[in-house]
Design an enzyme around this catalytic site. Structure first.
Site, PDB file in Angstrom:
ATOM      1  N   ALA A   1     -25.395  19.868 -25.310  1.00 42.72           N
ATOM      2  CA  ALA A   1     -25.637  19.075 -24.085  1.00 42.72           C
ATOM      3  C   ALA A   1     -24.627  17.937 -23.999  1.00 42.72           C
ATOM      4  CB  ALA A   1     -27.061  18.496 -24.128  1.00 42.72           C
TER       5      ALA A   1
ATOM      6  N   PHE B   1     -21.910  15.118 -23.762  1.00 46.03           N
ATOM      7  CA  PHE B   1     -20.466  15.076 -24.026  1.00 46.03           C
ATOM      8  C   PHE B   1     -20.000  16.399 -24.663  1.00 46.03           C
ATOM      9  CE2 PHE B   1     -20.284  10.192 -25.077  1.00 46.03           C
ATOM     10  CZ  PHE B   1     -20.757   9.906 -23.813  1.00 46.03           C
TER      11      PHE B   1
ATOM     12  N   ARG C   1     -30.089  23.297 -31.191  1.00 46.24           N
ATOM     13  CA  ARG C   1     -30.849  24.093 -30.213  1.00 46.24           C
ATOM     14  C   ARG C   1     -30.123  25.392 -29.857  1.00 46.24           C
ATOM     15  NH1 ARG C   1     -32.083  19.311 -26.100  1.00 46.24           N
ATOM     16  NH2 ARG C   1     -29.906  18.934 -26.588  1.00 46.24           N
TER      17      ARG C   1
ATOM     18  N   SER D   1     -17.922   4.601 -30.156  1.00 46.71           N
ATOM     19  CA  SER D   1     -18.608   3.910 -29.064  1.00 46.71           C
ATOM     20  C   SER D   1     -18.052   2.491 -28.966  1.00 46.71           C
ATOM     21  CB  SER D   1     -20.105   3.836 -29.359  1.00 46.71           C
ATOM     22  OG  SER D   1     -20.738   2.919 -28.471  1.00 46.71           O
TER      23      SER D   1
ATOM     24  N   TYR E   1     -27.116   1.090 -34.748  1.00 50.79           N
ATOM     25  CA  TYR E   1     -26.317   2.036 -33.952  1.00 50.79           C
ATOM     26  C   TYR E   1     -24.856   1.571 -33.884  1.00 50.79           C
ATOM     27  CZ  TYR E   1     -24.278   4.583 -30.108  1.00 50.79           C
ATOM     28  OH  TYR E   1     -23.418   5.338 -29.362  1.00 50.79           O
TER      29      TYR E   1
ATOM     30  N   LEU F   1     -21.023   2.591 -21.433  1.00 47.39           N
ATOM     31  CA  LEU F   1     -22.197   3.119 -20.738  1.00 47.39           C
ATOM     32  C   LEU F   1     -21.909   4.492 -20.110  1.00 47.39           C
ATOM     33  CD1 LEU F   1     -25.102   2.250 -19.734  1.00 47.39           C
ATOM     34  CD2 LEU F   1     -23.970   1.715 -17.573  1.00 47.39           C
TER      35      LEU F   1
ATOM     36  N   GLY G   1     -23.682   8.063 -18.447  1.00 50.28           N
ATOM     37  CA  GLY G   1     -24.844   8.798 -17.952  1.00 50.28           C
ATOM     38  C   GLY G   1     -24.625  10.293 -18.090  1.00 50.28           C
ATOM     39  N   GLY G   2     -25.567  11.067 -17.505  1.00 51.16           N
ATOM     40  CA  GLY G   2     -25.396  12.521 -17.486  1.00 51.16           C
ATOM     41  C   GLY G   2     -25.587  13.185 -18.835  1.00 51.16           C
TER      42      GLY G   2
ATOM     43  N   PHE H   1     -28.485  10.809 -24.031  1.00 50.26           N
ATOM     44  CA  PHE H   1     -28.345   9.645 -24.909  1.00 50.26           C
ATOM     45  C   PHE H   1     -29.514   8.652 -24.783  1.00 50.26           C
ATOM     46  CE2 PHE H   1     -26.764   5.319 -25.713  1.00 50.26           C
ATOM     47  CZ  PHE H   1     -26.257   5.447 -26.988  1.00 50.26           C
TER      48      PHE H   1
HETATM   49  C1  8X3 Z   1     -22.923   4.293 -25.953  1.00 52.80           C
HETATM   50  C2  8X3 Z   1     -22.433   3.038 -25.340  1.00 52.80           C
HETATM   51  O1  8X3 Z   1     -23.012   0.729 -24.527  1.00 52.80           O
HETATM   52  O2  8X3 Z   1     -24.819   2.351 -24.581  1.00 52.80           O
HETATM   53  O3  8X3 Z   1     -22.457   4.460 -27.222  1.00 52.80           O
HETATM   54  O4  8X3 Z   1     -23.981   1.442 -26.651  1.00 52.80           O
HETATM   55  S1  8X3 Z   1     -23.618   1.856 -25.296  1.00 52.80           S
END
Ligand code: 8X3
Length: 248
Positions: A10, A12, A33, A134, A147, A179, A181-182, A185
């Site tokens: 799913a 990325f 999955r 990230s 994280y 940030l 979407g899609g 996460f």
């Molecule tokens: C995802 C980016 O900003 O939600 O790794 O931590 S953030």
């Protein structure tokens, strides 16, 4: 090229798999999955082999790799995409189990998979390791605690791999989205609470999996003498936060 993608069911990972298949490459898609991987395989056809198991199960992956058709034998590009965020609570309220799970997936499994693949790349003097980091690995934010720290590990691990591999014709890149979407996460981060997950993207225009796939495609397809060390990408509507000062 043969491209191994973890977390390919799913988000990325799936978008990256599609982008590279579109470009005429062979995909080895890994995720837990099986049904989702099979639907990806149906979509991509012969260009896609699947390995359905937890990314941390490197013994299973090593064995599955040995049994792949000849065309898929040598991994040219390893895309360490599997990873997750769990919770957004302040440290004093966060779950230790969540912290340990993030370390297990985002750090330990990534390290194990990379360790598995590097020797064959070095033996062939050819390869590219692309990690999905990230912006959380650079910019702290409330609730990002472990994280963000796992993604800081991924960033430094990528740079340190460069220090070992620069003279072996192996490239290493860290793609650091903000940030996005899609994907699942935020749903995963909030343990299936779709109201909380949707709120994250309300009235904004986040990055999409296809945007990340395009960046990954770009770094992997540059002329061989170019290594992109890091790409930090954010939606236009996001910026690093100001420093906070508690008063009172
Ligand atoms: C995802 C980016 O900003 O939600 O790794 O931590 S953030």
């Amino acid at each position: 090229m043969v491209v191994f993608i973890s977390g390919a069911s799913a988000g990325f990972g799936r978008a990256i798999a599609k982008r590279f298949a579109q470009g005429g490459h062979h995909i080895i898609a890994n995720a837990r999955r099986k049904d989702k991987l099979e639907s990806l395989q149906n979509e991509l056809g012969k260009a896609c082999e699947i390995i359905a198991c937890d990314v941390a199960d490197t013994e299973y992956i090593a064995n599955a790799l040995r049994h792949l058709p000849q065309d898929f034998k040598h991994i040219d590009v390893l895309i360490n995409n599997a990873g997750l965020a769990l919770g957004l609570d302040s440290s004093e309220n966060a779950s230790l189990r969540d912290w340990e799970q993030m370390i297990a997936t985002n750090i330990s499994a990534l390290v194990r998979l990379t360790h598995l693949v590097i020797p064959q790349m070095v033996a062939r003097k050819h390869g590219h390791i692309i990690n999905i980091g990230s912006i959380a690995g650079t910019y702290p934010y409330p609730g990002g605690n472990v994280y963000g720290a796992t993604k800081a590990f991924v960033k430094q691990f990528s740079l340190n791999l460069r220090a070992d591999l620069y003279d072996k014709n192996i490239r290493v890149s860290n793609i650091e989205p903000g940030l996005s979407g899609g994907s699942e996460f935020s749903l995963v981060r909030f343990k299936g609470d779709s109201t909380k997950a949707q709120k994250v993207y309300e009235n904004t225009h986040p990055l999409l999996p296809e945007d990340i796939a395009e960046a990954v495609w770009w770094v992997a397809n540059l002329p061989a003498h170019i290594n992109i060390n890091r790409i930090e990408m954010m939606p236009t509507t996001q910026a690093p936060a100001p420093l906070n000062v508690a008063k009172g």
